[in-house]
Motif scaffolding. Structure first.
Motif, PDB file in Angstrom:
ATOM      1  N   ARG A 609       0.824  -1.208   0.000  1.00  0.00           N
ATOM      2  CA  ARG A 609       0.000   0.000   0.000  1.00  0.00           C
ATOM      3  C   ARG A 609       0.857   1.257   0.000  1.00  0.00           C
ATOM      4  O   ARG A 609       0.459   2.310  -0.440  1.00  0.00           O
ATOM      5  N   SER A 610       2.098   1.134   0.477  1.00  0.00           N
ATOM      6  CA  SER A 610       2.973   2.311   0.448  1.00  0.00           C
ATOM      7  C   SER A 610       3.739   2.418  -0.878  1.00  0.00           C
ATOM      8  O   SER A 610       4.608   3.263  -1.035  1.00  0.00           O
ATOM      9  N   GLY A 611       3.401   1.511  -1.824  1.00  0.00           N
ATOM     10  CA  GLY A 611       3.966   1.653  -3.168  1.00  0.00           C
ATOM     11  C   GLY A 611       5.258   0.900  -3.420  1.00  0.00           C
ATOM     12  O   GLY A 611       5.904   1.094  -4.447  1.00  0.00           O
ATOM     13  N   LYS A 612       5.662   0.044  -2.493  1.00  0.00           N
ATOM     14  CA  LYS A 612       6.901  -0.711  -2.684  1.00  0.00           C
ATOM     15  C   LYS A 612       6.619  -1.982  -3.495  1.00  0.00           C
ATOM     16  O   LYS A 612       5.671  -2.709  -3.198  1.00  0.00           O
ATOM     17  N   ILE A 613       7.443  -2.220  -4.513  1.00  0.00           N
ATOM     18  CA  ILE A 613       7.258  -3.436  -5.327  1.00  0.00           C
ATOM     19  C   ILE A 613       7.563  -4.668  -4.482  1.00  0.00           C
ATOM     20  O   ILE A 613       8.591  -4.733  -3.812  1.00  0.00           O
ATOM     21  N   MET A 614       6.655  -5.655  -4.518  1.00  0.00           N
ATOM     22  CA  MET A 614       6.865  -6.876  -3.726  1.00  0.00           C
ATOM     23  C   MET A 614       7.580  -7.913  -4.588  1.00  0.00           C
ATOM     24  O   MET A 614       6.962  -8.758  -5.230  1.00  0.00           O
ATOM     25  N   ARG A 615       8.899  -7.828  -4.574  1.00  0.00           N
ATOM     26  CA  ARG A 615       9.708  -8.719  -5.409  1.00  0.00           C
ATOM     27  C   ARG A 615       9.539 -10.182  -5.029  1.00  0.00           C
ATOM     28  O   ARG A 615       9.657 -11.066  -5.861  1.00  0.00           O
ATOM     29  N   ARG A 616       9.293 -10.412  -3.756  1.00  0.00           N
ATOM     30  CA  ARG A 616       9.093 -11.783  -3.278  1.00  0.00           C
ATOM     31  C   ARG A 616       7.942 -12.443  -4.042  1.00  0.00           C
ATOM     32  O   ARG A 616       8.032 -13.590  -4.463  1.00  0.00           O
ATOM     33  N   LEU A 617       6.888 -11.670  -4.267  1.00  0.00           N
ATOM     34  CA  LEU A 617       5.745 -12.217  -5.013  1.00  0.00           C
ATOM     35  C   LEU A 617       6.103 -12.448  -6.477  1.00  0.00           C
ATOM     36  O   LEU A 617       5.669 -13.419  -7.087  1.00  0.00           O
ATOM     37  N   LEU A 618       6.913 -11.550  -7.030  1.00  0.00           N
ATOM     38  CA  LEU A 618       7.337 -11.743  -8.416  1.00  0.00           C
ATOM     39  C   LEU A 618       8.133 -13.037  -8.543  1.00  0.00           C
ATOM     40  O   LEU A 618       7.994 -13.785  -9.503  1.00  0.00           O
ATOM     41  N   ARG A 619       8.960 -13.295  -7.539  1.00  0.00           N
ATOM     42  CA  ARG A 619       9.742 -14.543  -7.565  1.00  0.00           C
ATOM     43  C   ARG A 619       8.826 -15.760  -7.449  1.00  0.00           C
ATOM     44  O   ARG A 619       9.010 -16.761  -8.136  1.00  0.00           O
ATOM     45  N   ASP A 620       7.806 -15.658  -6.591  1.00  0.00           N
ATOM     46  CA  ASP A 620       6.844 -16.764  -6.460  1.00  0.00           C
ATOM     47  C   ASP A 620       6.156 -17.034  -7.795  1.00  0.00           C
ATOM     48  O   ASP A 620       5.974 -18.186  -8.200  1.00  0.00           O
ATOM     49  N   ILE A 621       5.805 -15.956  -8.476  1.00  0.00           N
ATOM     50  CA  ILE A 621       5.133 -16.110  -9.769  1.00  0.00           C
ATOM     51  C   ILE A 621       6.076 -16.752 -10.778  1.00  0.00           C
ATOM     52  O   ILE A 621       5.730 -17.723 -11.458  1.00  0.00           O
ATOM     53  N   ALA A 622       7.299 -16.246 -10.843  1.00  0.00           N
ATOM     54  CA  ALA A 622       8.253 -16.744 -11.842  1.00  0.00           C
ATOM     55  C   ALA A 622       8.628 -18.197 -11.586  1.00  0.00           C
ATOM     56  O   ALA A 622       8.928 -18.939 -12.507  1.00  0.00           O
ATOM     57  N   GLU A 623       8.599 -18.598 -10.321  1.00  0.00           N
ATOM     58  CA  GLU A 623       8.974 -19.980 -10.019  1.00  0.00           C
ATOM     59  C   GLU A 623       7.750 -20.868  -9.846  1.00  0.00           C
ATOM     60  O   GLU A 623       7.878 -22.017  -9.406  1.00  0.00           O
ATOM     61  N   ASP A 624       6.582 -20.320 -10.151  1.00  0.00           N
ATOM     62  CA  ASP A 624       5.347 -21.068 -10.109  1.00  0.00           C
ATOM     63  C   ASP A 624       5.125 -21.713  -8.743  1.00  0.00           C
ATOM     64  O   ASP A 624       4.800 -22.887  -8.634  1.00  0.00           O
ATOM     65  N   ARG A 625       5.311 -20.925  -7.706  1.00  0.00           N
ATOM     66  CA  ARG A 625       5.123 -21.406  -6.340  1.00  0.00           C
ATOM     67  C   ARG A 625       3.821 -20.844  -5.814  1.00  0.00           C
ATOM     68  O   ARG A 625       3.366 -19.806  -6.291  1.00  0.00           O
TER      69      ARG A 625
END
Ligand code: WTA
Length: 648
Positions: A609-625
């Motif tokens: 909500r403060s506008g920070k990109i959640m890279r952890r989620l991007l990694r989850d998506i890319a690794e199909d977790r």
């Protein structure tokens, strides 16, 4: 309680290896390690005394300016004396120093220690003739030819500060580094070879330094003097090395260097901004690379050592040039790729030169596994007695393959963890000491106080790696940016401990297992790439509003890069075209080796909500977790869209 080992197999060194090793047995290691921490000044003073100094130091360690620690304060030396003159004086003048193998297999050169010294002296005098003196900056952009090592040593001979730029970097990267250092001179070659393709290095340099007003001369080595030069342009400030060399004196006395005079800068990627110039000085770096080479690689007269890295990276600085030459052994230097002309090239070279110690990156090992055992077994590798790895974590499968197929189940494997900033090996097995475990860099080198800590600085079994005491080869700063030095490396635990940026596990035997970077640095084929660096390349594209780059596991490279790119609202265009343009921008602004595996275009990125990109989620998506905690996500629908886009 310590964590259980991820891999519990243990491989002690053979009794034959232990019997002949420079350091033998766990007890000897423990005693030496204890002394090195209890009495660092006594320990390092003794090691430094094995080398030649023009004037001895007044004090081994001065910690009054921490976190800038000074070593061998008041001592005077020149590292080239310890790499060259000392051996020549000790009767090694006719012993081979560099056994050079060109990429074209019929091109070879042998340089003895006597010849290498003569070449370095002449090159040093050429630098002087071109107005380079002590403290001046020299950028070096050369292929893996002997002149790369020679020019590095020539700078050290006269006290010029070299900055080697790996010859895979783009013109723009050269420009950034030259401008940051304000180098006076750049050394390059008319061209080089890579997998049978000519690299037009001179043209890249011309483009890179076009706007660099600090550059006075461009010194050009002709890659082969007996053939036509590679096609090249010529400018007023250019000088052919082979034309000027005969006009300068042959002898060049070594410049007297203070132990804390700068030896070199090497630029490396961090989690923010442009690459930073890591500063290394003379005395401590010299002593530390000397000892780590001697003990980690168990170097002895008669060894033929081969490190497959490029001198353009820290591995080449410490373990091709400075540390190895100080130990007076012969080494192979190879210009080309592991699979050129075919996938057996490395093993053919091992057989040809009877290599006894072989040091490479896990990414190369994984590539060989994939190419197939047939390329290996046709060569006689029986000369090998010790193997090493560097640059990234090694997976146990690759370790076992290396152990069985290359090491014939008898060669110890040293998995060396260290960094550009540390100057030399920090965690590593010692081959006559350590029972190795596949995938573990095992235990701290002498003088190194390593620990796994939590955010508050308490010891834990799974957390962040910390180095709690200074060591001689530690970086002295970030060139021109003291604040960045403090913020990057000394902020985590209140300035007390060095923070390398890696996660680690400590197991029940006290062995360390590096789990990878904990910052936004990705390790692609052992090359450090800052995700922020790539992101800033992408946002220079007029259609791009924002981007986020992450590292994902990659079968061969260890990690690969995935870029998520948001296109500005209202901009029309085709993804395929943007993809091409963005890739070309990476090539020209950083270098081809930093190309992402995949570029995903999306309408939005998962943000807090403060506008920070959640890279952890991007990694989850890319690794199909399955996705981790999403409660802080501002707009949960973004994630579903991204998942679809990623799979498409
Ligand atoms: C990684 C290369 C696991 C680590 C010498 C470190 C490793 C970064 C290992 C430094 C290893 C290097 N096991 N990870 N044996 N060696 N690394 O500066 O993440 O290019 O921080 O120095 O590589 O990379 P650099």
């Amino acid at each position: 309680m310590s964590a259980p080992s991820p891999d519990t197999r243990k491989f002690p060194p053979t009794p034959e290896f232990v019997a002949q090793a420079n350091l033998s047995g766990v007890e000897a290691y423990k005693a030496a390690h204890k002394r090195s921490l209890d009495d660092p000044e006594g320990f390092w003073g003794d090691i430094a005394s094995e080398l030649t100094w023009m004037k001895p130091w007044d004090k081994v360690l001065d910690d009054s300016k921490a976190p800038v620690y000074e070593w061998f304060v008041g001592g005077k030396t020149n590292v080239t004396v310890n790499c060259l003159d000392r051996h020549v004086a000790n009767g090694l003048a006719d012993q081979p120093a560099i056994l050079w193998e060109g990429e074209p297999a019929d091109e070879t050169r042998v340089l003895t220690y006597g010849q290498l010294l003569a070449e370095v002296e002449r090159f040093a005098n050429v630098l002087k003739a071109l107005g380079v003196g002590k403290g001046d900056g020299v950028s070096i952009y050369l292929p893996m030819i002997p002149e790369l090592a020679i020019s590095v040593l020539a700078c050290a001979r006269i006290g010029a500060v070299h900055s080697v730029i790996f010859a895979g970097f783009s013109a723009e990267s050269i420009k950034d580094r030259v401008m940051d250092q304000k180098s006076k001179l750049v050394i390059t070659a008319d061209g080089g070879w890579r997998r049978g393709k000519a690299l037009m290095l001179k043209d890249i340099v011309d483009e890179g330094v076009a706007d660099c007003s600090s550059i006075e001369k461009v010194l050009v080595v002709q890659r082969h003097l007996d053939k036509e030069p590679f096609p090249h342009t010529w400018n007023d400030r250019d000088v052919w090395y082979h034309e000027i060399a005969p006009t300068v004196p042959a002898e060049c006395a070594p410049e007297e260097m203070d132990a804390e005079d700068m030896l070199f800068l090497l630029y490396t990627s961090g989690s923010t901004g442009k690459p930073k110039g890591v500063m290394h000085t003379t005395g401590g770096y010299m002593v530390y690379t000397y000892l780590t080479s001697k003990l980690t690689f168990d170097l002895k007269p008669g060894d033929v050592y081969w490190c497959t890295a490029d001198v353009g990276w820290i591995t080449g600085h410490s373990y091709i040039v400075y540390g190895i030459l100080q130990n007076g052994v012969a080494q192979v230097m190879y210009e080309g790729a592991p699979n050129s002309p075919d996938e057996s090239r490395f093993w053919q070279i091992v057989e040809k030169y009877k290599v006894s110690i072989f040091y490479t990156a896990p990414t190369a090992i994984r590539a060989f596994m994939k190419w197939g055992d047939q390329h290996v077994v046709k060569h006689d590798l029986s000369s090998l007695r010790l193997l090493g790895t560097v640059g990234e974590p090694i997976n146990p499968e690759a370790w076992m393959w290396y152990h069985r197929l290359i090491g014939a189940e008898k060669c110890p494997i040293v998995d060396t963890w260290w960094q550009t900033e540390t100057g030399g090996h920090m965690l590593t097995p010692l081959p006559g000491v350590t029972a190795t475990k596949p995938g573990s860099a095992t235990t701290p080198f002498l003088g190194i106080d390593a620990a796994v800590l939590d955010e508050d600085g308490n010891e834990t079994d799974r957390g962040i790696l910390a180095i709690r005491k200074p060591w001689p080869a530690m970086l002295r700063g970030v060139w021109g940016d003291e604040q960045r030095f403090k913020d990057t490396y000394w902020c985590k635990w209140g300035g007390k401990y060095y923070f390398p940026g890696d996660g680690a596990i400590k197991d029940e035997d006290g062995y360390f297992w590096i789990t990878g970077r904990v910052d936004d640095v990705v390790n692609v084929s052992g090359h450090r790439i800052g995700t922020a660096e790539l992101e800033s390349v992408f946002v220079e594209h007029p259609a791009v509003a924002e981007s986020a780059v992450i590292g994902v596991p990659h079968e061969i490279k260890g990690q690969g890069l995935v870029a998520f790119v948001i296109i500005r609202t209202g901009v029309e265009g085709e993804e395929a075209v943007w993809r091409k343009e963005l890739t070309a921008m990476v090539d020209s602004k950083i270098g081809k080796f930093a190309r992402p595996e995949k570029i995903v275009f999306s309408a939005d990125l998962p943000k807090t909500r403060s506008g920070k990109i959640m890279r952890r989620l991007l990694r989850d998506i890319a690794e199909d977790r399955p996705l981790g905690n999403v409660t802080t996500l501002a707009d949960p629908s973004v994630v579903d869209n991204l998942k679809e886009k990623f799979k498409a």
